[in-house]
Design a protein around this motif. Structure first.
Motif, PDB file in Angstrom:
ATOM      1  N   MET A  76      14.393  16.258  -1.514  1.00 20.91           N
ATOM      2  CA  MET A  76      13.442  15.878  -2.544  1.00 20.91           C
ATOM      3  C   MET A  76      13.946  14.669  -3.338  1.00 20.91           C
ATOM      4  SD  MET A  76      10.717  17.713  -2.484  1.00 20.91           S
ATOM      5  CE  MET A  76      10.070  17.411  -4.113  1.00 20.91           C
ATOM      6  N   TYR A  77      15.220  14.637  -3.614  1.00 24.33           N
ATOM      7  CA  TYR A  77      15.801  13.517  -4.367  1.00 24.33           C
ATOM      8  C   TYR A  77      15.670  12.219  -3.586  1.00 24.33           C
ATOM      9  CZ  TYR A  77      19.359  10.526  -6.493  1.00 24.33           C
ATOM     10  OH  TYR A  77      20.011   9.470  -7.083  1.00 24.33           O
ATOM     11  N   VAL A  78      15.991  12.262  -2.300  1.00 19.24           N
ATOM     12  CA  VAL A  78      15.885  11.056  -1.468  1.00 19.24           C
ATOM     13  C   VAL A  78      14.426  10.606  -1.368  1.00 19.24           C
ATOM     14  CG1 VAL A  78      16.208  10.129   0.857  1.00 19.24           C
ATOM     15  CG2 VAL A  78      17.971  11.586  -0.161  1.00 19.24           C
ATOM     16  N   MET A  79      13.494  11.557  -1.227  1.00 15.62           N
ATOM     17  CA  MET A  79      12.081  11.198  -1.134  1.00 15.62           C
ATOM     18  C   MET A  79      11.582  10.568  -2.430  1.00 15.62           C
ATOM     19  SD  MET A  79       8.731  13.598  -0.480  1.00 15.62           S
ATOM     20  CE  MET A  79       8.839  14.212  -2.159  1.00 15.62           C
ATOM     21  N   LEU A  80      11.977  11.142  -3.565  1.00 15.28           N
ATOM     22  CA  LEU A  80      11.529  10.616  -4.851  1.00 15.28           C
ATOM     23  C   LEU A  80      12.089   9.226  -5.125  1.00 15.28           C
ATOM     24  CD1 LEU A  80      11.746  13.824  -7.071  1.00 15.28           C
ATOM     25  CD2 LEU A  80       9.689  12.708  -6.211  1.00 15.28           C
ATOM     26  N   LEU A  81      13.251   8.910  -4.523  1.00 14.84           N
ATOM     27  CA  LEU A  81      13.798   7.566  -4.691  1.00 14.84           C
ATOM     28  C   LEU A  81      12.897   6.512  -4.073  1.00 14.84           C
ATOM     29  CD1 LEU A  81      17.634   8.055  -4.039  1.00 14.84           C
ATOM     30  CD2 LEU A  81      16.511   7.630  -6.229  1.00 14.84           C
ATOM     31  N   THR A  82      12.100   6.917  -3.078  1.00 17.08           N
ATOM     32  CA  THR A  82      11.229   5.951  -2.396  1.00 17.08           C
ATOM     33  C   THR A  82       9.877   5.807  -3.092  1.00 17.08           C
ATOM     34  OG1 THR A  82      10.284   7.637  -0.925  1.00 17.08           O
ATOM     35  CG2 THR A  82      12.325   6.583  -0.209  1.00 17.08           C
ATOM     36  N   LEU A  83       9.601   6.645  -4.113  1.00 21.38           N
ATOM     37  CA  LEU A  83       8.313   6.619  -4.784  1.00 21.38           C
ATOM     38  C   LEU A  83       8.434   6.012  -6.169  1.00 21.38           C
ATOM     39  CD1 LEU A  83       7.025  10.202  -3.894  1.00 21.38           C
ATOM     40  CD2 LEU A  83       6.564   8.077  -2.684  1.00 21.38           C
ATOM     41  N   SER A  84       7.361   5.365  -6.585  1.00 23.71           N
ATOM     42  CA  SER A  84       7.305   4.806  -7.929  1.00 23.71           C
ATOM     43  C   SER A  84       6.250   5.558  -8.733  1.00 23.71           C
ATOM     44  CB  SER A  84       6.951   3.314  -7.892  1.00 23.71           C
ATOM     45  OG  SER A  84       6.677   2.833  -9.199  1.00 23.71           O
ATOM     46  N   PRO A  85       6.572   5.984  -9.952  1.00 20.28           N
ATOM     47  CA  PRO A  85       5.562   6.669 -10.766  1.00 20.28           C
ATOM     48  C   PRO A  85       4.486   5.728 -11.293  1.00 20.28           C
ATOM     49  CG  PRO A  85       7.565   6.343 -12.040  1.00 20.28           C
ATOM     50  CD  PRO A  85       7.867   5.876 -10.652  1.00 20.28           C
ATOM     51  N   TYR A  86       4.680   4.425 -11.086  1.00 22.11           N
ATOM     52  CA  TYR A  86       3.760   3.436 -11.659  1.00 22.11           C
ATOM     53  C   TYR A  86       2.798   2.839 -10.634  1.00 22.11           C
ATOM     54  CZ  TYR A  86       7.454   3.733 -15.139  1.00 22.11           C
ATOM     55  OH  TYR A  86       8.372   4.204 -16.037  1.00 22.11           O
ATOM     56  N   PRO A  88       1.365   3.269  -6.464  1.00 27.42           N
ATOM     57  CA  PRO A  88       1.390   3.989  -5.193  1.00 27.42           C
ATOM     58  C   PRO A  88       2.091   3.167  -4.113  1.00 27.42           C
ATOM     59  CG  PRO A  88      -0.798   4.042  -6.169  1.00 27.42           C
ATOM     60  CD  PRO A  88       0.003   3.064  -6.970  1.00 27.42           C
ATOM     61  N   THR A  89       2.874   3.848  -3.274  1.00 30.08           N
ATOM     62  CA  THR A  89       3.601   3.151  -2.211  1.00 30.08           C
ATOM     63  C   THR A  89       2.641   2.596  -1.171  1.00 30.08           C
ATOM     64  OG1 THR A  89       5.487   4.638  -2.557  1.00 30.08           O
ATOM     65  CG2 THR A  89       5.416   3.382  -0.483  1.00 30.08           C
ATOM     66  N   TYR A  90       1.657   3.392  -0.769  1.00 23.85           N
ATOM     67  CA  TYR A  90       0.705   2.975   0.258  1.00 23.85           C
ATOM     68  C   TYR A  90      -0.692   2.904  -0.345  1.00 23.85           C
ATOM     69  CZ  TYR A  90       4.590   4.267   3.262  1.00 23.85           C
ATOM     70  OH  TYR A  90       5.836   4.365   3.835  1.00 23.85           O
ATOM     71  N   LEU A 197     -11.604   6.893 -11.379  1.00 24.40           N
ATOM     72  CA  LEU A 197     -10.239   6.453 -11.107  1.00 24.40           C
ATOM     73  C   LEU A 197     -10.245   4.952 -10.854  1.00 24.40           C
ATOM     74  CD1 LEU A 197      -9.038   9.276  -8.721  1.00 24.40           C
ATOM     75  CD2 LEU A 197      -8.606   9.045 -11.144  1.00 24.40           C
ATOM     76  N   GLN A 198      -9.222   4.282 -11.359  1.00 20.70           N
ATOM     77  CA  GLN A 198      -9.120   2.849 -11.160  1.00 20.70           C
ATOM     78  C   GLN A 198      -8.191   2.550  -9.984  1.00 20.70           C
ATOM     79  OE1 GLN A 198     -10.873   0.676 -12.891  1.00 20.70           O
ATOM     80  NE2 GLN A 198     -11.733   2.217 -14.232  1.00 20.70           N
ATOM     81  N   ILE A 199      -8.480   1.491  -9.270  1.00 18.95           N
ATOM     82  CA  ILE A 199      -7.608   1.070  -8.175  1.00 18.95           C
ATOM     83  C   ILE A 199      -6.535   0.164  -8.754  1.00 18.95           C
ATOM     84  CG2 ILE A 199      -7.486  -0.138  -5.978  1.00 18.95           C
ATOM     85  CD1 ILE A 199     -10.371   0.546  -5.487  1.00 18.95           C
ATOM     86  N   ILE A 200      -5.298   0.629  -8.686  1.00 23.24           N
ATOM     87  CA  ILE A 200      -4.195  -0.114  -9.276  1.00 23.24           C
ATOM     88  C   ILE A 200      -3.989  -1.430  -8.525  1.00 23.24           C
ATOM     89  CG2 ILE A 200      -1.712  -0.080  -9.709  1.00 23.24           C
ATOM     90  CD1 ILE A 200      -1.900   2.894 -10.145  1.00 23.24           C
ATOM     91  N   GLY A 201      -3.959  -2.519  -9.264  1.00 23.70           N
ATOM     92  CA  GLY A 201      -3.711  -3.829  -8.679  1.00 23.70           C
ATOM     93  C   GLY A 201      -4.911  -4.488  -8.044  1.00 23.70           C
ATOM     94  N   TYR A 202      -6.057  -3.831  -8.065  1.00 24.69           N
ATOM     95  CA  TYR A 202      -7.232  -4.379  -7.398  1.00 24.69           C
ATOM     96  C   TYR A 202      -7.813  -5.543  -8.192  1.00 24.69           C
ATOM     97  CZ  TYR A 202     -11.843  -4.523  -5.192  1.00 24.69           C
ATOM     98  OH  TYR A 202     -12.984  -4.921  -4.539  1.00 24.69           O
ATOM     99  N   ARG A 203      -8.168  -6.625  -7.489  1.00 19.39           N
ATOM    100  CA  ARG A 203      -8.772  -7.803  -8.105  1.00 19.39           C
ATOM    101  C   ARG A 203     -10.157  -8.008  -7.487  1.00 19.39           C
ATOM    102  NH1 ARG A 203      -3.623 -12.040  -8.073  1.00 19.39           N
ATOM    103  NH2 ARG A 203      -2.047 -10.501  -8.752  1.00 19.39           N
ATOM    104  N   PRO A 204     -11.190  -7.457  -8.100  1.00 22.02           N
ATOM    105  CA  PRO A 204     -12.528  -7.513  -7.505  1.00 22.02           C
ATOM    106  C   PRO A 204     -13.084  -8.924  -7.466  1.00 22.02           C
ATOM    107  CG  PRO A 204     -12.647  -6.692  -9.747  1.00 22.02           C
ATOM    108  CD  PRO A 204     -11.193  -6.797  -9.418  1.00 22.02           C
TER     109      PRO A 204
END
Length: 302
Positions: A76-86, A88-90, A197-204
């Protein structure tokens, strides 16, 4: 010889005698055996095991489950290192933005009679509650004024709190409910994703503001003869994008477009479709009524 023949002819005799002996045990005998099994003072065993045996098996299971818990925690620790709370990865599967309408009380049919306040007051109350976060004073205290016509791109660390642009309720003019608290004829139209819900980083719009238009979905186009949009021309200004997520964009309020149905056929169910228009916007998929458009029914009685 006869005795031998009897034993050959009745091979289950001995087994029957054993069962008979077992069946002759009393409850006191069975309780005594159970007590001896729980604790045997002669052999000093508990449940058939000595203290040393119990200690070894408990030590084994303690080490075994400790190792399992450690492996799970490490994974779980290794997996959480790959994720950002701010961020989404994908985000490659995120669809273009959908839309939603307000007020939304009982489905996508908005029906009331102008002469009966009890039929449209729930819609008015819902709109005032929804627009409370857009009050001019609230926006002036929490958010900043931004330059129109360009994206408000903010650099820095992704964990830093982002500033948000003001979207004042007064921009909705006749549909703001400020001058006319009973603005039952206006519907607020929100640009975002389904379920708000808003799309993070989206530039319409790819640098060009996205616009809104409305028309009769099915039927006579003359049933909806005139619609006024607020802010002007029914556009979503680029300055409200991109969105950086609720953890850092804490004061962000989505831009709105309000629609004033100034001339709609009375005493009739009018199916209306309002669509987003802009580069990269998809609004023609029949299986999804929220993707780039919204379909609802408007019924205004006299």
């Amino acid at each position: 010889e006869n005795k031998h023949e009897e034993e050959v002819q009745d091979p289950d005799r001995e087994e029957d005698e054993t069962k008979a002996d077992m069946g002759s045990k009393t409850w006191a005998d069975l309780a005594g055996e159970l007590k001896t099994f729980v604790w045997n003072p002669e052999e000093r065993t508990c449940l058939g095991r000595t203290a040393k045996s119990w200690g070894l098996i408990l030590l084994f299971y303690f080490i075994f489950y400790t190792c399992l818990a450690g492996m799970f925690a490490f994974c779980m620790y290794v997996m959480l290192l790959t994720l950002s709370p701010y961020t989404p990865t994908y985000r490659d599967r995120v669809s273009p933005p959908g839309v939603m309408i307000r007020p939304y009380l009982n489905g996508f049919t908005i029906a009331f009679n102008v002469s009966q306040p009890s039929t449209w007051k729930p819609y008015v109350d819902s709109m005032h509650h929804f627009l409370a976060a857009y009050d001019d004073k609230v926006q002036e205290e929490k958010n900043i004024e931004c330059v129109s016509g360009q994206y408000f791109i903010q650099g820095g660390n992704e964990s830093e709190e982002k500033k948000a642009c003001q979207f004042k309720r007064s921009l909705l003019q006749n549909c703001s409910g400020i001058k006319d608290p009973s603005a039952w004829h206006c519907i607020s139209y929100k640009h975002g994703c389904p379920l708000f819900l808003q799309i993070i980083g989206y530039r319409p719009g790819a640098g060009v503001p996205v616009t809104v238009d409305c028309k009769v979905q099915k039927g006579n186009e003359s049933d909806l003869r005139s619609v006024a949009f607020y802010p002007g021309n029914g556009t979503f200004d680029l300055k409200y994008y991109p969105y950086y997520g609720k953890l850092t964009h804490v004061n962000y309020t989505s831009p709105l477009v309000a629609m004033h149905f100034t001339d709609v056929k009375r005493n009739y169910l009018v199916p209306i479709q309002c669509s987003l228009n802009g580069k990269g916007i998809i609004n023609n998929i029949n299986s999804d009524r929220f993707l780039g458009r919204i379909i609802f029914t408007l019924s205004i009685g006299k």
